[in-house]
Scaffold this motif. Structure first.
Motif, PDB file in Angstrom:
ATOM      1  N   VAL A  52       0.835  -1.204   0.000  1.00 10.19           N
ATOM      2  CA  VAL A  52       0.000   0.000   0.000  1.00 10.19           C
ATOM      3  C   VAL A  52       0.868   1.251   0.000  1.00 10.19           C
ATOM      4  N   VAL A  53       1.933   1.236   0.798  1.00  6.03           N
ATOM      5  CA  VAL A  53       2.848   2.385   0.827  1.00  6.03           C
ATOM      6  C   VAL A  53       3.490   2.588  -0.545  1.00  6.03           C
ATOM      7  N   ARG A  54       3.913   1.501  -1.175  1.00  7.97           N
ATOM      8  CA  ARG A  54       4.506   1.600  -2.515  1.00  7.97           C
ATOM      9  C   ARG A  54       3.514   2.173  -3.520  1.00  7.97           C
ATOM     10  N   ILE A  55       2.333   1.611  -3.562  1.00 11.76           N
ATOM     11  CA  ILE A  55       1.334   2.070  -4.526  1.00 11.76           C
ATOM     12  C   ILE A  55       0.922   3.509  -4.239  1.00 11.76           C
ATOM     13  N   GLY A  56       0.730   3.834  -2.959  1.00 15.25           N
ATOM     14  CA  GLY A  56       0.263   5.170  -2.602  1.00 15.25           C
ATOM     15  C   GLY A  56       1.249   6.263  -2.944  1.00 15.25           C
ATOM     16  N   PHE A  57       2.493   6.094  -2.557  1.00 13.56           N
ATOM     17  CA  PHE A  57       3.475   7.156  -2.815  1.00 13.56           C
ATOM     18  C   PHE A  57       3.864   7.226  -4.284  1.00 13.56           C
ATOM     19  N   ALA A  58       3.995   6.084  -4.934  1.00 12.01           N
ATOM     20  CA  ALA A  58       4.293   6.101  -6.365  1.00 12.01           C
ATOM     21  C   ALA A  58       3.135   6.727  -7.139  1.00 12.01           C
ATOM     22  N   GLY A  95       6.186  22.981  -3.286  1.00 11.41           N
ATOM     23  CA  GLY A  95       5.664  21.925  -2.431  1.00 11.41           C
ATOM     24  C   GLY A  95       4.599  22.459  -1.498  1.00 11.41           C
ATOM     25  N   ASP A  96       3.866  21.531  -0.899  1.00 15.88           N
ATOM     26  CA  ASP A  96       2.771  21.908  -0.017  1.00 15.88           C
ATOM     27  C   ASP A  96       2.813  21.160   1.310  1.00 15.88           C
ATOM     28  N   GLY A  97       3.936  20.601   1.673  1.00  9.76           N
ATOM     29  CA  GLY A  97       4.054  19.804   2.894  1.00  9.76           C
ATOM     30  C   GLY A  97       4.094  18.321   2.609  1.00  9.76           C
ATOM     31  N   MET A 122      -8.026   9.842   8.035  1.00 12.32           N
ATOM     32  CA  MET A 122      -8.146   9.744   6.588  1.00 12.32           C
ATOM     33  C   MET A 122      -9.284  10.613   6.070  1.00 12.32           C
ATOM     34  N   LEU A 123     -10.400  10.638   6.798  1.00 15.74           N
ATOM     35  CA  LEU A 123     -11.503  11.518   6.407  1.00 15.74           C
ATOM     36  C   LEU A 123     -11.098  12.981   6.522  1.00 15.74           C
ATOM     37  N   GLU A 124     -10.328  13.295   7.544  1.00 13.71           N
ATOM     38  CA  GLU A 124      -9.851  14.674   7.701  1.00 13.71           C
ATOM     39  C   GLU A 124      -8.975  15.092   6.525  1.00 13.71           C
ATOM     40  N   HIS A 125      -8.080  14.215   6.092  1.00 14.06           N
ATOM     41  CA  HIS A 125      -7.219  14.544   4.950  1.00 14.06           C
ATOM     42  C   HIS A 125      -8.025  14.625   3.661  1.00 14.06           C
ATOM     43  N   ALA A 126      -9.060  13.803   3.544  1.00 11.03           N
ATOM     44  CA  ALA A 126      -9.918  13.906   2.364  1.00 11.03           C
ATOM     45  C   ALA A 126     -10.632  15.253   2.329  1.00 11.03           C
ATOM     46  N   VAL A 127     -11.075  15.730   3.490  1.00 14.68           N
ATOM     47  CA  VAL A 127     -11.707  17.054   3.554  1.00 14.68           C
ATOM     48  C   VAL A 127     -10.695  18.148   3.211  1.00 14.68           C
ATOM     49  N   ILE A 128      -9.477  18.012   3.703  1.00 14.11           N
ATOM     50  CA  ILE A 128      -8.431  18.993   3.378  1.00 14.11           C
ATOM     51  C   ILE A 128      -8.171  19.025   1.881  1.00 14.11           C
ATOM     52  N   ALA A 129      -8.163  17.855   1.248  1.00  8.17           N
ATOM     53  CA  ALA A 129      -7.922  17.798  -0.198  1.00  8.17           C
ATOM     54  C   ALA A 129      -8.969  18.578  -0.966  1.00  8.17           C
ATOM     55  N   VAL A 130     -10.231  18.508  -0.523  1.00  3.60           N
ATOM     56  CA  VAL A 130     -11.317  19.168  -1.247  1.00  3.60           C
ATOM     57  C   VAL A 130     -11.436  20.637  -0.857  1.00  3.60           C
ATOM     58  N   VAL A 131     -11.477  20.903   0.437  1.00  2.00           N
ATOM     59  CA  VAL A 131     -11.770  22.256   0.910  1.00  2.00           C
ATOM     60  C   VAL A 131     -10.584  23.193   0.717  1.00  2.00           C
ATOM     61  N   LEU A 132      -9.381  22.725   1.025  1.00  2.00           N
ATOM     62  CA  LEU A 132      -8.200  23.577   0.920  1.00  2.00           C
ATOM     63  C   LEU A 132      -7.450  23.402  -0.397  1.00  2.00           C
ATOM     64  N   GLY A 133      -7.878  22.476  -1.241  1.00  2.00           N
ATOM     65  CA  GLY A 133      -7.217  22.296  -2.532  1.00  2.00           C
ATOM     66  C   GLY A 133      -5.810  21.750  -2.423  1.00  2.00           C
ATOM     67  N   PRO A 144      -4.649  18.214  -2.788  1.00  2.00           N
ATOM     68  CA  PRO A 144      -4.874  16.777  -3.012  1.00  2.00           C
ATOM     69  C   PRO A 144      -3.633  15.933  -2.809  1.00  2.00           C
ATOM     70  N   PHE A 145      -2.464  16.425  -3.225  1.00  2.00           N
ATOM     71  CA  PHE A 145      -1.264  15.586  -3.142  1.00  2.00           C
ATOM     72  C   PHE A 145      -0.730  15.517  -1.725  1.00  2.00           C
ATOM     73  N   PHE A 146      -0.873  16.594  -0.965  1.00  2.00           N
ATOM     74  CA  PHE A 146      -0.542  16.530   0.461  1.00  2.00           C
ATOM     75  C   PHE A 146      -1.432  15.507   1.162  1.00  2.00           C
ATOM     76  N   SER A 147      -2.724  15.545   0.858  1.00  2.00           N
ATOM     77  CA  SER A 147      -3.651  14.617   1.494  1.00  2.00           C
ATOM     78  C   SER A 147      -3.380  13.178   1.083  1.00  2.00           C
ATOM     79  N   LEU A 148      -3.077  12.948  -0.204  1.00  2.00           N
ATOM     80  CA  LEU A 148      -2.760  11.595  -0.657  1.00  2.00           C
ATOM     81  C   LEU A 148      -1.510  11.057   0.038  1.00  2.00           C
ATOM     82  N   ALA A 149      -0.505  11.914   0.197  1.00  2.00           N
ATOM     83  CA  ALA A 149       0.721  11.479   0.865  1.00  2.00           C
ATOM     84  C   ALA A 149       0.449  11.111   2.316  1.00  2.00           C
ATOM     85  N   MET A 150      -0.348  11.916   3.004  1.00  2.00           N
ATOM     86  CA  MET A 150      -0.626  11.632   4.408  1.00  2.00           C
ATOM     87  C   MET A 150      -1.537  10.416   4.561  1.00  2.00           C
TER      88      MET A 150
END
Length: 418
Positions: A27-33, A126-128, A331-342, A344-350
């Motif tokens: 999962v870590v490999r697929i997610g970060f790649a 970058g965004d974090g 995970m839900l919090e990061h999904a909200v951050i991806a949408v509300v704060l724009g 997406p890649f920071f949220s996917l990484a986390m």
């Protein structure tokens, strides 16, 4: 003494006997790649401004900075446009290969080189999430992240099935070819002085290259099992150590973020979430941001809830149920951050960093669901609608003025010969 030595020996046997967490590392490999691949593809039209030799952060400025901090990047080996374009394409291909699990060991090294080179070329982009990806690309080199859900695992299963049928193993030409090409690249880079900016990454590249060559040689020519067992033990220890570091890194990120937030006055009074919602850079949906910030209660709950979850998460690892609940919340919090704060890649990484703590049973069920869906799609694609039959194709039909013809064979109609 015996009561202590028995659990210790069991722990050592477990760490050395197998690469733990195969599904979590996959999962870590697929997610970060996947995160890095999507970022590169999205920014492809803007690649010149971000990392190109003529971008705002100029080649000379980047050269001066890396000479001071000794950061590794191959983009500063040349200021030519062709060099940049070729390397950007190589970074995309390496990310795709690691995502699919194709030649995972080589792909993980190329993935690391791509991430470090592009990020160190322009450090202000970058965004974090780039910091997390930067670290994880290093750790992935030491993991055996292609054991499941990869093309390598499929190839290994086919080879094992062929051996069970008594067939001889086919010679692997791709692996030695990749090893030879990468070795030639390392020799050229070393003897032309490209590695004069630091020794850590070049040493890692050379060590990985030598180990991969030794691994292939032992598996190919050594008949004794002891050398292969020793290499397996070393690989398992490195994998398990790297997986532990990935988990510790995720805990450290949340712990430090939470404790620093506690010290901030805006987090203490519950208004910290309000301000980024009204920055143009973090407001892709102004209407949604205004709706959320219109309620002081929502802002206070979001601020206090974020701090409590981040501070508490490392301590919940000792309780599986509480840990799983907090994982879903984060995970839900990061999904909200991806949408509300724009972001997406920071949220996917986390979210990918969080996924290393997911239970194995859940990941197995998720893999079974994906495999089942893929099988159903494949079966639907194989279904063909029969073409309408013409009167000439009906059995017993005889064209006017022509004698009876022999029956049709599987290869087609058989005609008369003169």
């Amino acid at each position: 003494m015996n009561g202590f030595s028995l659990p210790l020996s069991r722990g050592i046997a477990r760490v050395t006997g197998a690469a733990l967490g195969p599904y979590q590392s996959a999962v870590v490999r697929i997610g970060f790649a996947g995160t890095w691949l999507l970022f590169l593809l999205r920014e492809f039209p803007h690649r010149q401004e971000l990392y190109g030799p003529a971008g705002p952060w100029g080649w000379n400025l980047a050269k001066e900075l890396t000479a001071d901090n000794h950061a590794f990047t191959v983009l500063l080996w040349s200021d030519g446009q062709l060099w940049f374009e070729c390397f950007y394409a190589l970074a995309i291909l390496a990310s795709a290969a690691l995502l699919l699990g194709w030649r995972t060991r080589t792909a993980s090294v190329l993935f690391m080189v791509g991430v470090l080179s592009l990020q160190n070329r322009s450090v202000f982009v970058g965004d974090g999430g780039d910091n997390v990806l930067h670290l994880m690309s290093l750790y992935l080199v030491f993991t055996r992240c292609g054991q499941v859900w990869s093309l390598d695992a499929r190839r290994a299963a086919h080879a094992e099935a062929a051996r069970a049928r008594g067939e001889r193993d086919s010679a692997d030409r791709m692996g030695p070819s990749l090893w030879a090409v990468s070795g030639l690249a390392l020799v050229l880079a070393t003897f032309t002085g490209r590695f004069d900016n630091g020794w850590l990454i070049p040493a890692l590249l050379w060590t990985t290259w030598a180990v991969l060559g030794l691994w292939w040689a032992v598996g190919r020519w050594v008949k004794s099992r002891e050398p292969r067992i020793l290499l397996d033990v070393i690989a398992n220890v490195l994998h398990n150590g790297a997986l532990f570091v990935i988990m510790a890194e995720a805990c450290l990120i949340y712990a430090t973020a939470g404790w620093y937030k506690i010290q901030g006055s805006r987090w203490q009074d519950g208004t910290a979430v309000y301000y980024p919602l009204h920055l143009d850079y973090f407001s892709p949906w102004p209407g949604l941001a205004d709706l959320m910030s219109s309620s002081g209660t929502i802002m206070m709950v979001a601020a206090y809830g974020t701090v409590m979850v981040q501070v508490a998460f490392p301590f919940t690892l000792f309780n599986r149920r509480v840990k799983n609940v907090l994982l879903v919340v984060m995970m839900l919090e990061h999904a909200v951050i991806a949408v509300v704060l724009g972001l997406p890649f920071f949220s996917l990484a986390m979210i990918t960093a969080d996924a290393v703590f997911l239970p194995t049973s859940f990941l197995r069920r998720l893999g079974a669901l994906v495999a089942g869906a893929r099988g159903r799609i494949a079966r639907r694609g194989d279904r063909t609608v029969p073409a309408p039959r013409s009167p000439e194709d009906e059995p017993g039909h005889r064209p006017e003025g022509k004698p009876d013809r022999p029956e049709e064979s599987a290869e087609g109609r058989v005609g008369f010969t003169a």
